[in-house]
Design a protein around this motif. Structure first.
Motif, PDB file in Angstrom:
ATOM      1  N   LYS A  48      17.599  13.837   0.757  1.00  0.00           N
ATOM      2  CA  LYS A  48      17.403  14.979   1.654  1.00  0.00           C
ATOM      3  C   LYS A  48      16.266  14.697   2.631  1.00  0.00           C
ATOM      4  N   ILE A  52      16.752  14.340   6.725  1.00  0.00           N
ATOM      5  CA  ILE A  52      16.051  15.250   7.628  1.00  0.00           C
ATOM      6  C   ILE A  52      15.162  14.467   8.587  1.00  0.00           C
ATOM      7  N   ARG A  53      14.462  13.483   8.076  1.00  0.00           N
ATOM      8  CA  ARG A  53      13.568  12.667   8.912  1.00  0.00           C
ATOM      9  C   ARG A  53      14.357  11.846   9.925  1.00  0.00           C
ATOM     10  N   GLN A  58      20.141  20.488  10.693  1.00  0.00           N
ATOM     11  CA  GLN A  58      19.874  21.806  10.123  1.00  0.00           C
ATOM     12  C   GLN A  58      20.570  21.970   8.778  1.00  0.00           C
ATOM     13  N   VAL A  97      18.416  23.296   5.836  1.00  0.00           N
ATOM     14  CA  VAL A  97      17.070  22.727   5.922  1.00  0.00           C
ATOM     15  C   VAL A  97      16.022  23.835   6.082  1.00  0.00           C
TER      16      VAL A  97
END
Length: 107
Positions: A48, A52-53, A58, A97
């Protein structure tokens, strides 16, 4: 994923939708002898954070075999919420997110 200096799991990430800001977590596999030791949860959290990085999405979307109750519990324990959609008959879940900050949309 590596444990005891052995590869014990892998993941596949794909189907990135830049316009809608979501991506699929296509596979998360842990070898049977290494299951139920907390490795899947740790791996999922690392995945995760990486997703996200790297992609700034979203939502992270996945599906799982409906007979795999352990997978359903794992995903829900790590913030994935079941949705009213299926992937070739398999249940789907989504990780928002920014949880709780916006309404869910169809993916």
């Amino acid at each position: 994923m590596v444990a005891d200096q052995l590869p014990v799991g892998f993941a596949m990430i794909g189907a990135y939708n830049q316009a809608e800001r979501y991506i699929w977590l296509d596979r998360l596999m842990i070898a049977t002898p290494y299951q139920r030791q907390g490795l899947g949860g740790r791996f999922l959290e690392l995945l995760k954070a990486f997703i996200i990085r790297k992609w700034g999405v979203q939502d992270i979307v996945l599906s799982y075999d409906q007979a795999n109750v352990g997978a359903a519990r794992l995903y829900q324990a790590h913030g994935f919420v079941p949705v009213e959609m299926t992937d070739n008959g398999d249940p789907m879940a989504v990780y928002h997110v920014a949880q709780g900050k916006r309404p869910h949309r169809q993916v």
